[in-house]
Design a protein around this motif. Structure first.
Motif, PDB file in Angstrom:
ATOM      1  N   GLU A   1       1.001  -1.025  -0.083  1.00 37.17           N
ATOM      2  CA  GLU A   1       0.076   0.062  -0.185  1.00 37.17           C
ATOM      3  C   GLU A   1       0.929   1.275  -0.006  1.00 37.17           C
ATOM      4  O   GLU A   1       1.463   1.701   1.058  1.00 37.17           O
ATOM      5  CB  GLU A   1      -0.905  -0.081   1.163  1.00 37.17           C
ATOM      6  CG  GLU A   1      -1.849  -1.111   1.229  1.00 37.17           C
ATOM      7  CD  GLU A   1      -2.921  -1.178   2.405  1.00 37.17           C
ATOM      8  OE1 GLU A   1      -2.853  -0.290   3.152  1.00 37.17           O
ATOM      9  OE2 GLU A   1      -3.788  -2.076   2.401  1.00 37.17           O
ATOM     10  N   ALA A  52       1.340  -4.131   3.796  1.00 36.56           N
ATOM     11  CA  ALA A  52       0.268  -4.683   4.490  1.00 36.56           C
ATOM     12  C   ALA A  52      -0.135  -5.852   4.659  1.00 36.56           C
ATOM     13  O   ALA A  52       0.219  -6.663   3.530  1.00 36.56           O
ATOM     14  CB  ALA A  52      -0.862  -3.647   4.035  1.00 36.56           C
ATOM     15  N   ALA A 109      -3.039  -8.747   5.967  1.00 31.43           N
ATOM     16  CA  ALA A 109      -4.327  -9.008   6.588  1.00 31.43           C
ATOM     17  C   ALA A 109      -4.383 -10.094   7.295  1.00 31.43           C
ATOM     18  O   ALA A 109      -3.919 -11.366   6.903  1.00 31.43           O
ATOM     19  CB  ALA A 109      -5.292  -9.091   5.180  1.00 31.43           C
ATOM     20  N   ASP A 122      -8.904  -7.715   9.594  1.00 33.58           N
ATOM     21  CA  ASP A 122      -7.982  -6.475  10.046  1.00 33.58           C
ATOM     22  C   ASP A 122      -6.775  -6.569   9.245  1.00 33.58           C
ATOM     23  O   ASP A 122      -6.392  -7.388   8.540  1.00 33.58           O
ATOM     24  CB  ASP A 122      -7.563  -6.682  11.564  1.00 33.58           C
ATOM     25  CG  ASP A 122      -8.718  -6.551  12.515  1.00 33.58           C
ATOM     26  OD1 ASP A 122      -9.573  -5.803  12.465  1.00 33.58           O
ATOM     27  OD2 ASP A 122      -8.687  -7.516  13.307  1.00 33.58           O
ATOM     28  N   SER A 123      -6.378  -5.204   8.824  1.00 29.14           N
ATOM     29  CA  SER A 123      -5.343  -4.969   8.208  1.00 29.14           C
ATOM     30  C   SER A 123      -4.359  -4.239   9.013  1.00 29.14           C
ATOM     31  O   SER A 123      -4.547  -3.390   9.835  1.00 29.14           O
ATOM     32  CB  SER A 123      -5.486  -3.931   6.818  1.00 29.14           C
ATOM     33  OG  SER A 123      -4.497  -3.772   6.110  1.00 29.14           O
ATOM     34  N   ASN A 144      -1.830  -1.376  13.656  1.00 31.64           N
ATOM     35  CA  ASN A 144      -3.108  -1.339  12.781  1.00 31.64           C
ATOM     36  C   ASN A 144      -3.397  -0.144  11.783  1.00 31.64           C
ATOM     37  O   ASN A 144      -3.034   0.896  12.133  1.00 31.64           O
ATOM     38  CB  ASN A 144      -4.345  -1.322  13.921  1.00 31.64           C
ATOM     39  CG  ASN A 144      -5.707  -1.742  13.546  1.00 31.64           C
ATOM     40  OD1 ASN A 144      -6.205  -1.188  12.288  1.00 31.64           O
ATOM     41  ND2 ASN A 144      -6.015  -2.806  13.997  1.00 31.64           N
ATOM     42  N   ALA A 145      -3.791  -0.615  10.612  1.00 26.14           N
ATOM     43  CA  ALA A 145      -3.825   0.381   9.610  1.00 26.14           C
ATOM     44  C   ALA A 145      -4.962   1.645   9.901  1.00 26.14           C
ATOM     45  O   ALA A 145      -4.546   2.550   9.472  1.00 26.14           O
ATOM     46  CB  ALA A 145      -4.221  -0.354   8.269  1.00 26.14           C
TER      47      ALA A 145
END
Length: 662
Positions: free
Chosen positions: A72, A77, A79, A83-84, A101-102
């Motif tokens: 990204e 990133a 998954a 959650d990402s 956490n994104a």
């Protein structure tokens, strides 16, 4: 030759050609796998390699399906469930990674999710994380350092985040006044200045991220042989090498240079065709048309890979250690009854148990049965089997490493830990007099000196790992992080190590723990013994959260009396005062930032025994004056001098090689 025989000959030649083509295709394919799985990165992020793989740039066979990474922008990133997470760093040596956490970077007022779902994933929360607790809709805001969550607050209710939630209860704050709470994991690196930490807002704290462990097939052997790990078409682990694919490493003898392999293959196949054809025609003539063409596919069992199949419990690493069955230990602990919990260590919960032969034991149940835990499990067994000392806890046995759970069985030490007696559930003013504390310090130093003389670093020295029997004799425990002294260090690990408050400050400069790291940690233990204060306490002043910093500041500012536990008699007993002052001087030397300015454990032990045996002049007690000059110890300077009251010669500050005394 009749038509039927000609057709058979044609079929035979086709089989040879197909086999040859397959050989060439497989070899070239294997070589392309090696090139395809070269480590890559997203922008300036960490290198991505097995078990991770970048979906945009690598093939799926380069890593596990659940380890797929997308780029990204310049951020990798990952998954997990729904959650990402943005990956900040990956520690391949220790199967862990630092993530955030994104939502934290995308939302102006992020709120942690109710639960981080890691079930049925290869990931788990690391024990090095600490909890940042979010309390919502509280009737009152506590008089305690908190991080306001303004977007979830209003005129009637307060929402905030706080470290060490239990500390609120010490201020008589009722947690029942809050409607809900969520714990978010945070990894605080030891080189983070606590003053800066307290000045952050909660979003900045969450942005530091947290550590996850992962479980996957180890790639270390393949990497060391120059290969790259991945999977073949049957989803079996394979080591891709420049000469083809191998089961484990590039040196397992199953591959040669692919060009040579092609040349040999073509040559052998072509020669085989000619020879076979001549023989075939001769055979046909002899048979005079009575052709009997029979294909025989010989299948035999290949020799087993003994390095994989061998039962490790029969090897040298566990020689002489009794193996318990899981069922036996389950019964001994009443099915791991929570009422029998003795405490929690860095890697597992310890239970009280009673064996069939009547022996009372302590059973450590490791939190996870993954690759990293197996390594720590085997490491502790190996060290405790090889090293025996009166001040080291004795190992009675363990379960098989292939057991349903990893369990270690120790002698039961009934009197808790030093931490319990100093500032834990067993702590009572005056219950642990100075004479016992000094003896604890000496016996712990004896254990560490023995380990260092045996070329072993403990790497997690702390009061929670120092057990006491009913006579207050020391038993040092928890060797899961211990290692032999490295003899040929070619790389270092930047993964989190040790326990906050005890970790060598030089670790964050060179990322190596040495025998002098144990010395620093022992210095913190000495300060705990003279102060009865925990190594880390976020309720203290921001400059004194770390006990080591607090001790250095008090000593340098000639305020030692402000550090000492009042119940020890420092103000009233001259002999106690002189002994504590001497021990504080030893601790000061152990806590030096530069490791070569610290003494060895041999010298520390010598100093402590000298303090215990010194013939103090009691006549001076009549003239005792608790002046700032006398209480004050060493002033700050580039090279701390040896204190006069400690009859010991420290190592020269110019030394660059750790001295290991035997």
């Amino acid at each position: 030759m009749d038509l039927q025989n000609l057709l058979k000959l044609r079929t035979f030649l086709c089989i040879i050609t197909i086999s040859l083509t397959t050989l060439a295709t497989e070899t070239l394919s294997a070589d392309s796998h090696f090139e395809a799985c070269i480590p890559r990165s997203c922008g300036n992020g960490p290198n991505i390699s097995y078990p991770f793989w970048i979906s945009e740039e690598q093939e799926s066979y380069c890593g596990y399906p659940n380890f797929q990474i997308t780029c990204e922008g310049k951020n990798p990133a990952l998954a997990i469930s729904e959650d990402s997470f943005i990956i900040k760093d990956i520690f391949y040596d220790n199967n862990s990674l630092l993530v955030v956490n994104a939502d934290v970077s995308e939302d102006d007022c992020p709120t942690p999710r109710q639960n981080l779902s890691l079930d049925r994933t290869p990931f788990s929360l690391s024990l090095v994380n600490v909890n940042l607790s979010f309390l919502y809709n509280c009737e009152e805001r506590p008089e305690y350092h908190t991080y306001p969550v303004s977007c979830a607050s209003n005129a009637s209710f307060h929402s905030f985040a706080v470290f060490h939630k239990e500390g609120l209860e010490k201020t008589n704050y009722s947690l029942d006044s809050c409607q809900s709470s969520i714990d978010a994991p945070v990894y605080i690196n030891d080189d983070v200045d606590f003053a800066s930490l307290l000045e952050m807002n909660y979003t900045q704290v969450l942005s530091m991220g947290f550590v996850l462990n992962w479980t996957a097939h180890s790639c270390s052997n393949c990497n060391r042989s120059g290969g790259r790990c991945g999977f073949d078409n049957t989803s079996e682990f394979v080591c891709f090498c420049s000469d083809g694919s191998h089961p484990k490493t590039c040196n397992d003898g199953r591959g040669i240079n692919w060009r040579a392999k092609l040349g040999i293959g073509f040559g052998a196949a072509f020669g085989g065709i000619i020879i076979t054809c001549i023989g075939f025609f001769c055979w046909l003539r002899r048979r005079q048309g009575k052709v009997f063409f029979k294909s025989s596919f010989v299948s035999g069992k290949s020799s087993s890979d003994f390095s994989v199949m061998m039962d490790a419990e029969k090897g040298d690493s566990l020689a002489g250690v009794h193996l318990f069955s899981y069922e036996e230990l389950q019964k001994a602990t009443n099915k791991f009854d929570s009422d029998r919990e003795l405490g929690e260590g860095g890697f597992g919960t310890v239970y009280y148990g009673k064996l069939r032969d009547g022996r009372v034991v302590a059973v450590k149940r490791l939190y996870e049965n993954n690759y990293r835990r197996v390594e720590q499990f085997m490491n502790e067994v190996e060290i405790l089997t090889r090293l025996r000392h009166k001040n080291l806890v004795s190992l009675y046995g363990c379960t098989s490493r292939h057991s349903r759970e990893l369990l270690l069985v120790y002698e039961y030490i009934p009197n808790g830990t030093v931490a319990d007696h100093l500032h834990g559930e067993r702590a009572k003013p005056g219950a642990l007099p100075w004479s016992i504390r000094l003896e604890i310090a000496i016996e712990t130093a004896e254990a560490l000196r023995f380990l260092h003389a045996s070329d072993t670093i403990h790497r997690d020295v702390k009061t929670n790992n120092i057990l006491l029997d009913n006579n207050f004799s020391v038993k040092v425990a928890d060797f899961g992080l211990s290692r032999l002294f490295p003899t040929d260090v070619t790389h270092v690990s930047t993964a989190p190590q040790g326990t906050p408050g005890y970790v060598d400050p030089e670790y964050h400069q060179c990322y190596q723990l040495t025998d002098k790291s144990d010395v620093f940690s022992f210095g913190v233990v000495l300060v705990e013994l003279i102060s009865s204060k925990p190594a880390v306490d976020i309720t203290r002043h921001r400059h004194e959260i770390n006990l080591s910093n607090m001790a250095i500041n008090k000593i340098q500012n000639r305020a030692l009396h402000e550090l000492i536990d009042p119940s020890l008699g420092f103000e009233s007993d001259y002999k106690v005062r002189k002994m504590i002052t001497g021990v504080a001087e030893v601790a000061f030397q152990c806590l030096q930032n530069v490791k070569d300015m610290r003494p060895t454990m041999e010298e520390v032990l010598e100093a402590l025994v000298g303090i215990q045996n010194e013939d103090y002049n009691k006549e001076k007690a009549e003239d005792m004056d608790i002046s700032a000059d006398e209480v004050g110890l060493l002033k700050s300077g580039p090279v701390p001098l040896s204190p006069d009251s400690v009859m010991i010669k420290w190592i020269s500050g110019s030394s660059t090689t750790p001295s290991i005394s035997n």
